[in-house]
Design an enzyme around this catalytic site. Structure first.
Site, PDB file in Angstrom:
ATOM      1  N   ASP A  44      14.492  65.439  59.619  1.00  0.00           N
ATOM      2  CA  ASP A  44      14.411  65.977  60.638  1.00  0.00           C
ATOM      3  C   ASP A  44      15.942  67.023  60.569  1.00  0.00           C
ATOM      4  O   ASP A  44      16.248  67.124  60.882  1.00  0.00           O
ATOM      5  CB  ASP A  44      14.156  65.167  61.435  1.00  0.00           C
ATOM      6  CG  ASP A  44      14.009  66.108  62.577  1.00  0.00           C
ATOM      7  OD1 ASP A  44      12.613  66.250  63.137  1.00  0.00           O
ATOM      8  OD2 ASP A  44      14.466  66.378  63.553  1.00  0.00           O
ATOM      9  N   TYR A  49      18.777  74.348  64.431  1.00  0.00           N
ATOM     10  CA  TYR A  49      20.098  73.279  63.884  1.00  0.00           C
ATOM     11  C   TYR A  49      21.369  74.248  63.215  1.00  0.00           C
ATOM     12  O   TYR A  49      21.879  74.476  62.536  1.00  0.00           O
ATOM     13  CB  TYR A  49      19.534  72.220  63.384  1.00  0.00           C
ATOM     14  CG  TYR A  49      18.372  71.555  64.376  1.00  0.00           C
ATOM     15  CD1 TYR A  49      18.233  71.589  65.451  1.00  0.00           C
ATOM     16  CD2 TYR A  49      17.755  70.258  63.538  1.00  0.00           C
ATOM     17  CE1 TYR A  49      17.852  70.687  66.335  1.00  0.00           C
ATOM     18  CE2 TYR A  49      16.950  69.643  63.855  1.00  0.00           C
ATOM     19  CZ  TYR A  49      16.739  70.097  65.602  1.00  0.00           C
ATOM     20  OH  TYR A  49      16.355  68.707  66.534  1.00  0.00           O
ATOM     21  N   LYS A  74      10.983  72.737  62.510  1.00  0.00           N
ATOM     22  CA  LYS A  74      10.525  73.355  63.427  1.00  0.00           C
ATOM     23  C   LYS A  74      10.623  74.745  64.403  1.00  0.00           C
ATOM     24  O   LYS A  74      11.004  74.840  63.847  1.00  0.00           O
ATOM     25  CB  LYS A  74      11.428  72.436  65.079  1.00  0.00           C
ATOM     26  CG  LYS A  74      11.033  70.884  64.276  1.00  0.00           C
ATOM     27  CD  LYS A  74      11.565  70.195  65.363  1.00  0.00           C
ATOM     28  CE  LYS A  74      12.504  68.342  64.957  1.00  0.00           C
ATOM     29  NZ  LYS A  74      13.960  68.445  64.580  1.00  0.00           N
ATOM     30  N   HIS A 107       9.368  72.980  68.550  1.00  0.00           N
ATOM     31  CA  HIS A 107      10.102  72.001  69.190  1.00  0.00           C
ATOM     32  C   HIS A 107       9.657  71.780  70.924  1.00  0.00           C
ATOM     33  O   HIS A 107       9.416  71.207  71.082  1.00  0.00           O
ATOM     34  CB  HIS A 107      11.559  73.593  68.995  1.00  0.00           C
ATOM     35  CG  HIS A 107      12.573  72.363  68.253  1.00  0.00           C
ATOM     36  ND1 HIS A 107      13.228  72.895  67.879  1.00  0.00           N
ATOM     37  CD2 HIS A 107      12.884  71.217  69.124  1.00  0.00           C
ATOM     38  CE1 HIS A 107      14.518  71.774  67.857  1.00  0.00           C
ATOM     39  NE2 HIS A 107      13.998  71.370  68.160  1.00  0.00           N
TER      40      HIS A 107
HETATM   41  P1  NAD Z   1      21.487  59.749  68.419  1.00  0.00           P
HETATM   42  O1  NAD Z   1      20.246  58.947  69.081  1.00  0.00           O
HETATM   43  O2  NAD Z   1      20.084  59.768  66.956  1.00  0.00           O
HETATM   44  O3  NAD Z   1      22.932  60.166  67.965  1.00  0.00           O
HETATM   45  C1  NAD Z   1      23.430  60.180  67.137  1.00  0.00           C
HETATM   46  C2  NAD Z   1      24.821  59.709  67.582  1.00  0.00           C
HETATM   47  O4  NAD Z   1      24.947  58.670  67.884  1.00  0.00           O
HETATM   48  C3  NAD Z   1      25.881  60.082  66.640  1.00  0.00           C
HETATM   49  O5  NAD Z   1      26.720  61.110  67.092  1.00  0.00           O
HETATM   50  C4  NAD Z   1      26.673  59.112  66.823  1.00  0.00           C
HETATM   51  O6  NAD Z   1      27.802  59.822  67.875  1.00  0.00           O
HETATM   52  C5  NAD Z   1      26.014  57.900  67.447  1.00  0.00           C
HETATM   53  N1  NAD Z   1      25.512  57.080  66.445  1.00  0.00           N
HETATM   54  C6  NAD Z   1      24.986  57.120  64.674  1.00  0.00           C
HETATM   55  N2  NAD Z   1      24.994  55.755  64.095  1.00  0.00           N
HETATM   56  C7  NAD Z   1      25.816  54.760  65.228  1.00  0.00           C
HETATM   57  C8  NAD Z   1      25.475  53.314  65.301  1.00  0.00           C
HETATM   58  N3  NAD Z   1      25.468  53.092  63.863  1.00  0.00           N
HETATM   59  N4  NAD Z   1      26.727  53.530  65.958  1.00  0.00           N
HETATM   60  C9  NAD Z   1      27.289  53.668  66.567  1.00  0.00           C
HETATM   61  N5  NAD Z   1      26.653  55.118  66.966  1.00  0.00           N
HETATM   62  C10 NAD Z   1      26.347  55.678  65.706  1.00  0.00           C
HETATM   63  O7  NAD Z   1      20.574  61.617  68.523  1.00  0.00           O
HETATM   64  P2  NAD Z   1      20.288  62.592  68.391  1.00  0.00           P
HETATM   65  O8  NAD Z   1      21.135  63.416  67.107  1.00  0.00           O
HETATM   66  O9  NAD Z   1      20.368  63.908  69.147  1.00  0.00           O
HETATM   67  O10 NAD Z   1      18.846  62.868  67.786  1.00  0.00           O
HETATM   68  C11 NAD Z   1      18.833  62.126  66.171  1.00  0.00           C
HETATM   69  C12 NAD Z   1      17.457  63.360  65.806  1.00  0.00           C
HETATM   70  O11 NAD Z   1      16.386  63.685  66.345  1.00  0.00           O
HETATM   71  C13 NAD Z   1      18.723  64.556  65.965  1.00  0.00           C
HETATM   72  O12 NAD Z   1      19.262  64.874  64.606  1.00  0.00           O
HETATM   73  C14 NAD Z   1      17.321  66.011  65.464  1.00  0.00           C
HETATM   74  O13 NAD Z   1      16.678  65.536  64.745  1.00  0.00           O
HETATM   75  C15 NAD Z   1      16.410  65.456  66.243  1.00  0.00           C
HETATM   76  N6  NAD Z   1      16.720  65.767  67.563  1.00  0.00           N
HETATM   77  C16 NAD Z   1      15.183  66.293  67.682  1.00  0.00           C
HETATM   78  C17 NAD Z   1      15.271  66.689  69.214  1.00  0.00           C
HETATM   79  C18 NAD Z   1      13.697  67.845  69.732  1.00  0.00           C
HETATM   80  O14 NAD Z   1      14.147  68.746  70.740  1.00  0.00           O
HETATM   81  N7  NAD Z   1      13.022  67.429  69.235  1.00  0.00           N
HETATM   82  C19 NAD Z   1      16.069  66.946  70.517  1.00  0.00           C
HETATM   83  C20 NAD Z   1      17.186  66.537  69.664  1.00  0.00           C
HETATM   84  C21 NAD Z   1      17.308  65.893  68.673  1.00  0.00           C
END
Ligand code: NAD
Length: 273
Positions: A44, A49, A74, A107
């Site tokens: 994704d 990004y 997106k 998005h």
């Molecule tokens: P997430 O909830 O996936 O959290 C990621 C963070 O959690 C990492 O940076 C790390 O600090 C921690 N983490 C990851 N694996 C872990 C584990 N096993 N144990 C402990 N901590 C852990 O948050 P995100 O990156 O904001 O969301 C995931 C994806 O969603 C993004 O990478 C992106 O692709 C998408 N996204 C989309 C939107 C949108 O508006 N559509 C907005 C934000 C993110």
């Protein structure tokens, strides 16, 4: 790898790799290659990004056939406002070094354009540049209007969703309309205490799993696609290893009760970008 069927028959792996904030190209490349080697088949990304090139290169270099990988990108808000949707996807495809994406998402629901942009998304879909089209951060009222005024029902609505923000109403609404819910920030984006919450810890202990795995499993069991992000090999493995246990109905209820409508990102009615 479990897959789910979208409303147009396209299959989507229920776990993907989110790549937001993978800003360092070397780290991102390594993480994506590692994830693909592990078995991840869903990535994704988004224009905003600024890592579509790296994603494309990692996919190419992996040697895995393009059709085996589910790739989402997106449409950013500025391109929605300018109406240049075809130009935007063409530019993304070029950066991703691919002929098509599997899912193209609007998005955010930009107030002035979230309906008019959908006709342009339909065109992009009909032109074969993407296998499915969907939206992100849409509330039921946005979707109601979209369904009334346009032809194609979105395949996906990607929304912020983790145990403190269960999004029950939006998810129920989407399922009722054949729109697949997908969770961004499924681990609380590293910004809350969800992974050290005592209820989560208790449930994790019951299964000899981590709280991150429990948070991901909870969404998976509610039929919500998840796209956790990490660049660390141990976490990439952990986040992908959640098919070998199930939460009980009581554990699901316990996690549902943690909901406190706590957003970590902006509200879809109130964003300033
Ligand atoms: P997430 O909830 O996936 O959290 C990621 C963070 O959690 C990492 O940076 C790390 O600090 C921690 N983490 C990851 N694996 C872990 C584990 N096993 N144990 C402990 N901590 C852990 O948050 P995100 O990156 O904001 O969301 C995931 C994806 O969603 C993004 O990478 C992106 O692709 C998408 N996204 C989309 C939107 C949108 O508006 N559509 C907005 C934000 C993110």
């Amino acid at each position: 790898m479990e897959t789910l069927k979208l409303n147009n028959g396209v299959e989507i792996p229920s776990i993907g790799l989110g790549v937001w904030k993978m800003d360092d190209a070397t780290l991102a490349y390594k993480a994506i290659r590692f994830a693909l080697d592990l078995g991840y088949r869903h990535i994704d990304t988004a224009m905003i990004y600024k890592n579509e090139e790296v994603v494309g290169k990692a996919i190419k270099d992996s040697g895995i056939a393009r059709e085996e990988i589910f790739l989402t990108t997106k449409l950013w808000n500025d391109d929605q406002r300018s109406g240049k949707v075809t130009e935007a996807i063409n530019a993304s495809l070029k950066r991703l070094n691919t002929e098509y994406v599997d899912l193209y998402l609007v998005h955010w629901p930009v107030k002035e354009t979230y309906i008019s942009v959908w006709e342009k998304m339909e065109k992009v879909y009909q032109d074969g540049k993407t296998k499915a089209i969907g939206v992100s951060n849409y509330q039921p009222y946005h979707l109601d209007e979209l369904l009334q005024k346009t032809e194609i029902v979105p395949s996906v609505n990607q929304i912020e969703c983790y145990p403190y923000l269960s999004q029950e109403a939006v998810i129920t609404y989407c399922k009722g309309k054949g729109i697949h819910p997908e969770a961004w920030g499924p681990l609380g984006a590293g910004k809350t205490d969800i992974l050290t919450n005592p209820i989560m810890q208790g449930i994790a202990k019951n299964h000899n799993k981590s709280t991150a795995q429990v948070a991901l499993r909870w969404n998976l069991q509610r039929g919500v696609i998840i796209i956790p992000k990490s660049v660390h090999e141990n976490r990439l493995s952990e986040n992908f290893s959640i098919a070998d246990f199930s939460l009980t109905a009581e554990e699901m209820k316990q996690i549902n009760r943690l909901d406190k409508n706590m957003r970590l990102g902006p509200h879809p009615d109130n964003f300033d970008f």
